[in-house]
Design a protein around this motif. Structure first.
Motif, PDB file in Angstrom:
ATOM      1  N   ALA A  48     114.072  41.631  44.352  1.00 48.66           N
ATOM      2  CA  ALA A  48     114.764  40.352  44.519  1.00 48.66           C
ATOM      3  C   ALA A  48     113.856  39.193  44.133  1.00 48.66           C
ATOM      4  O   ALA A  48     114.313  38.153  43.645  1.00 48.66           O
ATOM      5  N   TRP A  49     112.555  39.360  44.348  1.00 51.41           N
ATOM      6  CA  TRP A  49     111.564  38.343  43.984  1.00 51.41           C
ATOM      7  C   TRP A  49     111.631  38.048  42.492  1.00 51.41           C
ATOM      8  O   TRP A  49     111.789  36.913  42.064  1.00 51.41           O
ATOM      9  N   ASN A  50     111.490  39.086  41.669  1.00 50.38           N
ATOM     10  CA  ASN A  50     111.508  38.897  40.223  1.00 50.38           C
ATOM     11  C   ASN A  50     112.888  38.461  39.734  1.00 50.38           C
ATOM     12  O   ASN A  50     112.987  37.687  38.778  1.00 50.38           O
ATOM     13  N   GLY A  51     113.929  38.942  40.380  1.00 45.19           N
ATOM     14  CA  GLY A  51     115.267  38.521  40.002  1.00 45.19           C
ATOM     15  C   GLY A  51     115.485  37.036  40.246  1.00 45.19           C
ATOM     16  O   GLY A  51     116.091  36.338  39.422  1.00 45.19           O
ATOM     17  N   THR A  52     114.969  36.555  41.395  1.00 41.40           N
ATOM     18  CA  THR A  52     115.092  35.132  41.696  1.00 41.40           C
ATOM     19  C   THR A  52     114.289  34.295  40.716  1.00 41.40           C
ATOM     20  O   THR A  52     114.742  33.237  40.257  1.00 41.40           O
ATOM     21  N   LEU A  53     113.086  34.760  40.377  1.00 36.20           N
ATOM     22  CA  LEU A  53     112.273  34.051  39.399  1.00 36.20           C
ATOM     23  C   LEU A  53     112.946  34.032  38.032  1.00 36.20           C
ATOM     24  O   LEU A  53     112.886  33.034  37.307  1.00 36.20           O
ATOM     25  N   ALA A  54     113.589  35.139  37.668  1.00 40.82           N
ATOM     26  CA  ALA A  54     114.299  35.191  36.392  1.00 40.82           C
ATOM     27  C   ALA A  54     115.404  34.139  36.367  1.00 40.82           C
ATOM     28  O   ALA A  54     115.573  33.416  35.373  1.00 40.82           O
ATOM     29  N   PHE A  55     116.155  34.048  37.463  1.00 44.07           N
ATOM     30  CA  PHE A  55     117.201  33.034  37.574  1.00 44.07           C
ATOM     31  C   PHE A  55     116.606  31.636  37.440  1.00 44.07           C
ATOM     32  O   PHE A  55     117.149  30.774  36.740  1.00 44.07           O
ATOM     33  N   TYR A  56     115.484  31.414  38.104  1.00 49.61           N
ATOM     34  CA  TYR A  56     114.811  30.113  38.069  1.00 49.61           C
ATOM     35  C   TYR A  56     114.427  29.738  36.638  1.00 49.61           C
ATOM     36  O   TYR A  56     114.713  28.626  36.173  1.00 49.61           O
ATOM     37  N   TYR A  57     113.809  30.672  35.926  1.00 47.49           N
ATOM     38  CA  TYR A  57     113.350  30.364  34.567  1.00 47.49           C
ATOM     39  C   TYR A  57     114.505  30.277  33.569  1.00 47.49           C
ATOM     40  O   TYR A  57     114.405  29.568  32.566  1.00 47.49           O
ATOM     41  N   ILE A  58     115.580  30.983  33.832  1.00 47.89           N
ATOM     42  CA  ILE A  58     116.760  30.850  32.967  1.00 47.89           C
ATOM     43  C   ILE A  58     117.353  29.453  33.113  1.00 47.89           C
ATOM     44  O   ILE A  58     117.735  28.812  32.123  1.00 47.89           O
ATOM     45  N   ILE A  59     117.423  28.958  34.358  1.00 44.11           N
ATOM     46  CA  ILE A  59     117.901  27.592  34.583  1.00 44.11           C
ATOM     47  C   ILE A  59     116.980  26.592  33.899  1.00 44.11           C
ATOM     48  O   ILE A  59     117.439  25.615  33.281  1.00 44.11           O
ATOM     49  N   LEU A  60     115.674  26.828  33.981  1.00 49.02           N
ATOM     50  CA  LEU A  60     114.723  25.940  33.308  1.00 49.02           C
ATOM     51  C   LEU A  60     114.935  25.962  31.793  1.00 49.02           C
ATOM     52  O   LEU A  60     114.803  24.930  31.127  1.00 49.02           O
ATOM     53  N   SER A  61     115.264  27.128  31.255  1.00 48.15           N
ATOM     54  CA  SER A  61     115.554  27.212  29.813  1.00 48.15           C
ATOM     55  C   SER A  61     116.772  26.367  29.475  1.00 48.15           C
ATOM     56  O   SER A  61     116.812  25.705  28.433  1.00 48.15           O
ATOM     57  N   GLY A  62     117.766  26.390  30.377  1.00 46.10           N
ATOM     58  CA  GLY A  62     118.945  25.554  30.170  1.00 46.10           C
ATOM     59  C   GLY A  62     118.593  24.071  30.184  1.00 46.10           C
ATOM     60  O   GLY A  62     119.120  23.288  29.393  1.00 46.10           O
ATOM     61  N   ILE A  63     117.694  23.692  31.093  1.00 46.80           N
ATOM     62  CA  ILE A  63     117.257  22.295  31.146  1.00 46.80           C
ATOM     63  C   ILE A  63     116.552  21.910  29.848  1.00 46.80           C
ATOM     64  O   ILE A  63     116.791  20.830  29.283  1.00 46.80           O
ATOM     65  N   ARG A  64     115.668  22.790  29.384  1.00 48.33           N
ATOM     66  CA  ARG A  64     114.938  22.492  28.143  1.00 48.33           C
ATOM     67  C   ARG A  64     115.905  22.358  26.968  1.00 48.33           C
ATOM     68  O   ARG A  64     115.713  21.510  26.096  1.00 48.33           O
ATOM     69  N   PHE A  65     116.941  23.191  26.952  1.00 45.89           N
ATOM     70  CA  PHE A  65     117.926  23.093  25.875  1.00 45.89           C
ATOM     71  C   PHE A  65     118.671  21.763  25.942  1.00 45.89           C
ATOM     72  O   PHE A  65     118.943  21.138  24.911  1.00 45.89           O
ATOM     73  N   SER A  66     118.987  21.316  27.159  1.00 46.10           N
ATOM     74  CA  SER A  66     119.673  20.024  27.316  1.00 46.10           C
ATOM     75  C   SER A  66     118.772  18.881  26.875  1.00 46.10           C
ATOM     76  O   SER A  66     119.255  17.872  26.340  1.00 46.10           O
ATOM     77  N   LEU A  67     117.454  19.027  27.068  1.00 45.15           N
ATOM     78  CA  LEU A  67     116.523  17.996  26.611  1.00 45.15           C
ATOM     79  C   LEU A  67     116.497  17.938  25.078  1.00 45.15           C
ATOM     80  O   LEU A  67     116.410  16.854  24.489  1.00 45.15           O
ATOM     81  N   LEU A  68     116.569  19.095  24.448  1.00 42.19           N
ATOM     82  CA  LEU A  68     116.617  19.115  22.983  1.00 42.19           C
ATOM     83  C   LEU A  68     117.876  18.432  22.468  1.00 42.19           C
ATOM     84  O   LEU A  68     117.843  17.700  21.476  1.00 42.19           O
ATOM     85  N   LYS A  69     118.998  18.670  23.139  1.00 38.80           N
ATOM     86  CA  LYS A  69     120.234  17.997  22.750  1.00 38.80           C
ATOM     87  C   LYS A  69     120.137  16.500  23.030  1.00 38.80           C
ATOM     88  O   LYS A  69     120.559  15.674  22.215  1.00 38.80           O
ATOM     89  N   GLY A  70     119.568  16.151  24.191  1.00 42.45           N
ATOM     90  CA  GLY A  70     119.445  14.748  24.554  1.00 42.45           C
ATOM     91  C   GLY A  70     118.546  13.976  23.619  1.00 42.45           C
ATOM     92  O   GLY A  70     118.732  12.770  23.416  1.00 42.45           O
ATOM     93  N   HIS A  71     117.576  14.684  23.029  1.00 44.45           N
ATOM     94  CA  HIS A  71     116.657  14.031  22.097  1.00 44.45           C
ATOM     95  C   HIS A  71     117.385  13.507  20.861  1.00 44.45           C
ATOM     96  O   HIS A  71     116.926  12.561  20.214  1.00 44.45           O
ATOM     97  N   LYS A  72     118.530  14.094  20.547  1.00 49.15           N
ATOM     98  CA  LYS A  72     119.272  13.698  19.354  1.00 49.15           C
ATOM     99  C   LYS A  72     120.205  12.517  19.616  1.00 49.15           C
ATOM    100  O   LYS A  72     120.805  11.975  18.693  1.00 49.15           O
ATOM    101  N   TYR A  73     120.346  12.125  20.888  1.00 45.44           N
ATOM    102  CA  TYR A  73     121.221  10.999  21.212  1.00 45.44           C
ATOM    103  C   TYR A  73     120.588   9.681  20.754  1.00 45.44           C
ATOM    104  O   TYR A  73     119.412   9.423  20.988  1.00 45.44           O
ATOM    105  N   ASP A  74     121.400   8.841  20.132  1.00 40.67           N
ATOM    106  CA  ASP A  74     120.931   7.510  19.757  1.00 40.67           C
ATOM    107  C   ASP A  74     121.069   6.540  20.927  1.00 40.67           C
ATOM    108  O   ASP A  74     120.369   5.531  21.005  1.00 40.67           O
TER     109      ASP A  74
END
Length: 215
Positions: A48-74
């Motif tokens: 459960a420890w590693n599973g929770t960490l996996a969930f955490y880092y997947i959410i962080l990947s989603g945040i990073r992707f949103s930052l990449l999209k946000g970078h393109k906003y004028d």
């Protein structure tokens, strides 16, 4: 081809905004790979420890992707809203971190770390720490909400990676249960406090910046 590569390398070295944008892509890729690694560890070890960490880092990947999209906003307003959203999600994720802390410390749940796992955790932790320091140096000179959000996110990732590494090291090489609990409590509470401080600071900063824009 070689001339193009040299041109990109030169731009990376001299153009801080360009190098910061490249780091957004690099961090997203490494973050996602590590999330997959934690997910596989969680699956094969039924952890459960590693599973929770996996969930955490997947959410962080989603945040990073949103930052990449946000970078393109004028629209600067949209970029500040993306910055604020990043802070909110990081704050919510502290609940996940608190769950990890409760699972591993309060319930005396011991995780078995294989040697290859410790090496992988250590490698990612060192990279996270380097990335956080590098981004503080580079992004501090760029007045851009997206890059500032990435800087804050890297600091949060470095903090949780340090917690994960100390847990792995103490569990693998320590035999004193009281010592494990004491260290885990101290580091865990410290990490949670740092991440809450980072996220709340982001939310307040975004609120003030949006207000200055007259909205």
């Amino acid at each position: 081809m070689k001339a193009k590569v040299r041109e990109i390398i030169t731009a990376y070295r001299k153009d801080r905004r360009f190098s910061a944008e490249i780091m957004l892509y690099i961090n997203l890729g490494i973050n996602f790979v590590y999330a997959v690694f934690e997910a596989l560890c969680g699956y094969f070890q039924r952890s459960a420890w590693n599973g929770t960490l996996a969930f955490y880092y997947i959410i962080l990947s989603g945040i990073r992707f949103s930052l990449l999209k946000g970078h393109k906003y004028d629209d600067r307003l949209r970029r500040w809203k993306t910055y604020r959203s990043c802070g909110v999600v990081i704050l919510v994720l502290t609940i996940v971190l608190a769950g990890i802390h409760t699972l591993t410390i309060s319930k005396a749940h011991t995780i078995i770390y294989h040697e290859y796992m410790i090496y992988a955790i250590a490698a990612y932790t060192f990279y996270a720490a380097y990335s956080a320091i590098y981004n503080v140096i580079v992004y501090s000179k760029i007045n851009e909400p997206i890059f500032s959000a990435s800087k804050a996110l890297n600091l949060a990732v470095a903090a949780i990676s340090m917690y994960n590494l100390q847990s792995a090291m103490v569990t693998a090489f320590g035999n004193d249960e009281d010592f494990r609990i004491t260290v885990g409590n101290c580091v865990g509470v410290g990490v949670l406090a740092v991440i809450v401080w980072i996220s709340v600071t982001m939310i307040l900063k975004a609120k003030n910046s949006i207000k200055r824009l007259g909205l």
